[in-house]
Design a protein around this motif. Structure first.
Motif, mmCIF file in Angstrom:
data_model
loop_
_atom_site.group_PDB
_atom_site.id
_atom_site.type_symbol
_atom_site.label_atom_id
_atom_site.label_comp_id
_atom_site.label_asym_id
_atom_site.label_seq_id
_atom_site.Cartn_x
_atom_site.Cartn_y
_atom_site.Cartn_z
ATOM 1 N N LEU A 143 0.775 -1.127 -0.109
ATOM 2 C CA LEU A 143 0.344 -0.398 0.130
ATOM 3 C C LEU A 143 1.038 1.601 0.576
ATOM 4 N N ARG A 144 2.714 1.312 0.038
ATOM 5 C CA ARG A 144 3.194 2.322 -0.284
ATOM 6 C C ARG A 144 2.714 3.356 -0.950
ATOM 7 N N GLY A 145 2.078 4.323 -0.502
ATOM 8 C CA GLY A 145 2.611 5.875 -1.824
ATOM 9 C C GLY A 145 0.953 6.107 -1.882
ATOM 10 N N MET A 146 0.185 5.233 -2.045
ATOM 11 C CA MET A 146 -1.822 4.888 -2.043
ATOM 12 C C MET A 146 -1.706 6.244 -0.919
ATOM 13 N N ILE B 180 -5.656 7.969 0.968
ATOM 14 C CA ILE B 180 -6.513 7.808 1.203
ATOM 15 C C ILE B 180 -8.212 8.802 0.769
ATOM 16 N N THR B 181 -9.039 8.435 -0.471
ATOM 17 C CA THR B 181 -9.523 9.716 -1.084
ATOM 18 C C THR B 181 -10.792 9.834 0.051
ATOM 19 N N LYS B 182 -10.995 8.811 1.278
ATOM 20 C CA LYS B 182 -12.325 9.100 0.930
ATOM 21 C C LYS B 182 -12.618 7.535 2.671
ATOM 22 N N ILE B 183 -12.858 8.487 3.365
ATOM 23 C CA ILE B 183 -13.253 7.627 5.132
ATOM 24 C C ILE B 183 -14.761 8.204 4.876
ATOM 25 N N ILE C 293 -10.591 4.668 2.390
ATOM 26 C CA ILE C 293 -10.671 4.380 1.107
ATOM 27 C C ILE C 293 -9.870 4.182 0.963
ATOM 28 N N LEU C 294 -8.785 3.681 -0.552
ATOM 29 C CA LEU C 294 -7.562 4.068 -1.065
ATOM 30 C C LEU C 294 -7.632 3.890 -2.679
ATOM 31 N N ASP C 295 -6.641 4.911 -2.988
ATOM 32 C CA ASP C 295 -6.791 5.494 -4.526
ATOM 33 C C ASP C 295 -6.549 4.181 -5.819
ATOM 34 N N ALA D 210 -3.814 11.543 3.000
ATOM 35 C CA ALA D 210 -2.378 11.466 3.664
ATOM 36 C C ALA D 210 -2.344 10.174 2.912
ATOM 37 N N LYS D 211 -1.121 9.545 3.030
ATOM 38 C CA LYS D 211 -0.365 9.044 1.837
ATOM 39 C C LYS D 211 0.748 8.424 2.807
ATOM 40 N N ILE D 212 0.336 7.555 3.135
ATOM 41 C CA ILE D 212 0.604 5.663 3.775
ATOM 42 C C ILE D 212 1.807 4.930 3.015
ATOM 43 N N LEU D 213 2.710 5.380 4.246
ATOM 44 C CA LEU D 213 4.421 4.944 4.104
ATOM 45 C C LEU D 213 4.489 3.423 4.557
ATOM 46 N N SER D 214 3.700 2.998 4.750
ATOM 47 C CA SER D 214 4.310 1.487 5.695
ATOM 48 C C SER D 214 3.007 0.646 6.334
#
Length: 142
Positions: free
Chosen positions: A18-21, A23-26, A35-37, A79-83
């Motif tokens: 998921l790194r770099g994805m 969050i587009t919606k909660i 919800i991720l992109d 926010a972007k996921i780092l880990s």
């Protein structure tokens, strides 16, 4: 966005790709859903610890999806996921580029969280601290 084909299994955990994805919606009902992109979704049903920075500078906040007490989670939108790590003990840890850390432990009685994605990937925190993993083939890998 991750360049890995899929999640990677280690002895005690899975590294989710998921790194770099972002969050587009909660959404919130009895769960807190991120919800991720890229077709991935993180659904949290058990209480979740949300922290920012280190424990020395900022204590964590407990989010309770069942009672919809999750307002601090809105800081994660965009926010972007780092880990992203799914532990075989049933815990989940996400780290974001905003400095936030989200941790969800397993629950003794019910499924605390699940992460689903394209190609049939599904990670589920099973009751009593175990991890269920299904790949695109539909077979369990736990």
């Amino acid at each position: 966005m991750s360049t890995e084909e899929g999640p990677v299994e280690h002895e005690d955990r899975w590294i989710l790709n998921l790194r770099g994805m972002i969050i587009t919606k909660i959404s919130v009902d009895f769960r807190l859903v991120l919800i991720l992109d890229s077709g991935w979704e993180v659904a949290l049903e058990a209480p979740v610890s949300l922290s920012h920075g280190t424990a020395h500078t900022s204590p964590s906040v407990l989010l309770t999806p069942e009672s919809q007490d999750v307002a601090p989670a809105h800081a994660l939108c965009g926010a972007k996921i780092l880990s992203a790590v799914a532990f075989k003990s049933g815990a989940l840890r996400l780290v974001f580029d905003t400095g936030h850390h989200l941790t969800c432990s397993s629950d003794p009685s019910f499924e605390a969280w699940q992460v689903t994605g394209p190609a049939g990937w599904r990670f589920v925190s099973l009751p009593a601290g175990d991890l269920g993993v299904w790949s695109g083939s539909g077979t369990s890998e736990s």
